[in-house]
Design an enzyme around this catalytic site. Structure first.
Site, PDB file in Angstrom:
ATOM      1  N   GLU A   1       0.874  -1.169   0.000  1.00 33.36           N
ATOM      2  CA  GLU A   1       0.000   0.000   0.000  1.00 33.36           C
ATOM      3  C   GLU A   1       0.911   1.218   0.000  1.00 33.36           C
ATOM      4  OE1 GLU A   1      -2.491   0.787   3.378  1.00 33.36           O
ATOM      5  OE2 GLU A   1      -3.888   1.980   2.186  1.00 33.36           O
TER       6      GLU A   1
ATOM      7  N   ASP B   1      -7.954  -4.098   7.206  1.00 34.21           N
ATOM      8  CA  ASP B   1      -6.959  -3.033   7.402  1.00 34.21           C
ATOM      9  C   ASP B   1      -6.396  -3.150   8.829  1.00 34.21           C
ATOM     10  OD1 ASP B   1      -5.393  -0.871   6.657  1.00 34.21           O
ATOM     11  OD2 ASP B   1      -6.971   0.631   6.935  1.00 34.21           O
TER      12      ASP B   1
ATOM     13  N   GLY C   1     -17.760   0.401  11.300  1.00 31.59           N
ATOM     14  CA  GLY C   1     -18.602   1.445  11.879  1.00 31.59           C
ATOM     15  C   GLY C   1     -17.841   2.741  12.139  1.00 31.59           C
TER      16      GLY C   1
ATOM     17  N   HIS D   1     -14.810   3.789   9.805  1.00 29.49           N
ATOM     18  CA  HIS D   1     -14.181   4.334   8.600  1.00 29.49           C
ATOM     19  C   HIS D   1     -15.171   4.995   7.649  1.00 29.49           C
ATOM     20  CE1 HIS D   1     -10.476   2.334   9.762  1.00 29.49           C
ATOM     21  NE2 HIS D   1      -9.868   2.945   8.765  1.00 29.49           N
TER      22      HIS D   1
ATOM     23  N   ASN E   1     -12.481   6.154   1.745  1.00 28.34           N
ATOM     24  CA  ASN E   1     -11.456   6.736   2.613  1.00 28.34           C
ATOM     25  C   ASN E   1     -10.220   7.104   1.800  1.00 28.34           C
ATOM     26  OD1 ASN E   1     -12.809   4.496   4.744  1.00 28.34           O
ATOM     27  ND2 ASN E   1     -12.476   6.569   5.496  1.00 28.34           N
ATOM     28  N   ALA E   2      -9.644   8.273   2.104  1.00 24.79           N
ATOM     29  CA  ALA E   2      -8.391   8.712   1.500  1.00 24.79           C
ATOM     30  C   ALA E   2      -8.446   8.742  -0.026  1.00 24.79           C
ATOM     31  CB  ALA E   2      -7.217   7.847   1.981  1.00 24.79           C
TER      32      ALA E   2
END
Ligand SMILES: [Zn+2]
Length: 390
Positions: A136, A277, A254, A256, A224-225
């Site tokens: 990643e 993750d 619940g 992210h 996300n991101a």
């Protein structure tokens, strides 16, 4: 964890078996060595065959496959890039039903990437639950670093390409920001069998479509991101949801993403995968850990840096399945597909993993369906009992 070594053909019988497509009742899975040789009604088993009968009500399903695992069992892959570290992470997650995973390296130096790939490769040679590696970063957008160290971000060069395409036997997944890599880089990775996912990216809709055309097939922790959905700025989320041959990772903790957004994503064409993750506290004893030398801790179920930035998750796959059913209103069988069949297909392993059927590897999970409490797992036919851990 007690491991029972299967020898000759033997069977595992359950009142409910979800085979990746449908639920069959009162059937048995016949295992020989590492593989499933047949699935047939319990009543039709030869009398001489040894049978393990699961407790009444227990379900048997394809083992969970998690393509994003930073750590577990108090081990962080970035800090312990060794075969022993990878095996410890895999063991910590197995008690939650994970029978296949990609240890995931968060943006780091070239040398660390090289060492981490060698470690995953060495672990995979002996441990069938290690399916490859997920890198990643570090080819990510400085506008969307999350908890990644900006100092590690860079553009890829020839040396990186050589490294990333050097592992023919395993599944290599690279999360990158398409707008931060040179033209044709994604195509070259894809041509070598590397799975490419968009993440930590400010790519526009057009840039994302171009990346998909080059061979990008994944979206890492969708929402996300990454550039958010905007009325006149659709970005990667809209592109993902229109693309049927892509998969997106969902962190259903619940924390992210709001469940409403995940339910929206499930209405799109792309295919969902549950990922954890996960960070070292999952399956470990210590609610804190160090990343890039900084203290991270679990507070109220969140893994965070001091400033409140989410630092991965304190989530395991059994909980992800439970949350998906409870918070997203998805049938259990769909959640089980998101946890196994879909990631297997994303990784190109869909003819070996993610199903309970003749010829597939015997990777399975037995659990109590009311709480998704894992009872037993099988990896390549090797059974482990987890009930005693609870
Ligand atoms: Zn991330």
């Amino acid at each position: 964890m007690s491991v029972v070594n299967g020898s000759g053909p033997h069977a595992v019988a359950a009142s409910c078996i979800f085979d990746g497509v449908a639920v069959v009742r009162d059937n048995a899975v016949i295992i020989e060595g590492a593989h499933i040789v047949d699935v047939k009604p319990f009543a039709d088993l030869p009398a001489s065959m040894p049978v393990r009968v699961l407790p009444g009500g227990a379900w048997l399903a394809p083992g969970f496959i998690d393509v994003q695992v930073n750590g577990g069992g108090d081990v962080l892959f970035n800090d312990t890039p060794t075969a022993a570290g990878v095996n410890a992470i895999a063991a910590a997650h197995r008690r939650y039903g994970t029978t296949g995973l990609l240890p995931t390296l968060i943006s780091d130096t070239y040398d660390k990437m090289r060492v981490a790939m060698a470690a995953a490769q060495s672990a995979a040679a002996d441990n069938p639950s290690v399916l490859g590696i997920h890198l990643e970063g570090p080819f990510l957008s400085p506008e969307k670093p999350g908890v990644h160290d900006l100092a590690m971000f860079r553009a890829p060069d020839e040396r990186d390409l050589k490294l990333l395409t050097s592992w023919p036997a395993g599944a290599v997944l690279v999360t990158l920001a398409p707008e931060r890599v040179p033209a044709a880089f994604i195509a070259e990775l894809a041509r070598s069998g590397v799975r490419v996912a968009l993440g930590h990216s400010m790519a526009t809709y057009a840039q994302t479509k171009a990346a998909i055309a080059e061979g990008l097939t994944g979206f890492t922790h969708l929402f996300n991101a990454m550039r958010p959905l905007g009325s006149r700025d659709p970005g990667p989320i809209a592109a993902a949801l229109e693309a049927p041959a892509t998969w997106f990772g969902m962190i259903v903790d619940g924390e992210h993403v709001a469940p409403e957004m995940l339910r929206l994503a499930l209405r799109g064409a792309a295919r969902p995968m549950l990922v954890t993750d996960a960070m070292p506290p999952v399956g470990g004893q210590t609610p804190s850990f160090r990343l890039y030398g900084q203290e991270m801790s679990v507070r109220d179920g969140r893994c965070m840096r001091d400033d409140g930035t989410l630092a991965g998750a304190a989530l395991d796959m059994a909980s992800a399945v439970r949350n998906t059913v409870r918070d997203l209103g998805v049938p259990l069988t769909s959640a089980l597909r998101f946890a196994s069949t879909e990631p297997a297909e994303f990784l190109g392993l869909g003819t070996m993993l993610g199903r309970i059927d003749q010829g597939f590897r015997a990777d399975m999970v037995a659990f109590d369906p009311s709480h998704i409490e894992v009872l037993e797992t099988w990896v390549a036919g090797q059974a482990a009992n987890h009930k005693t851990r609870h």
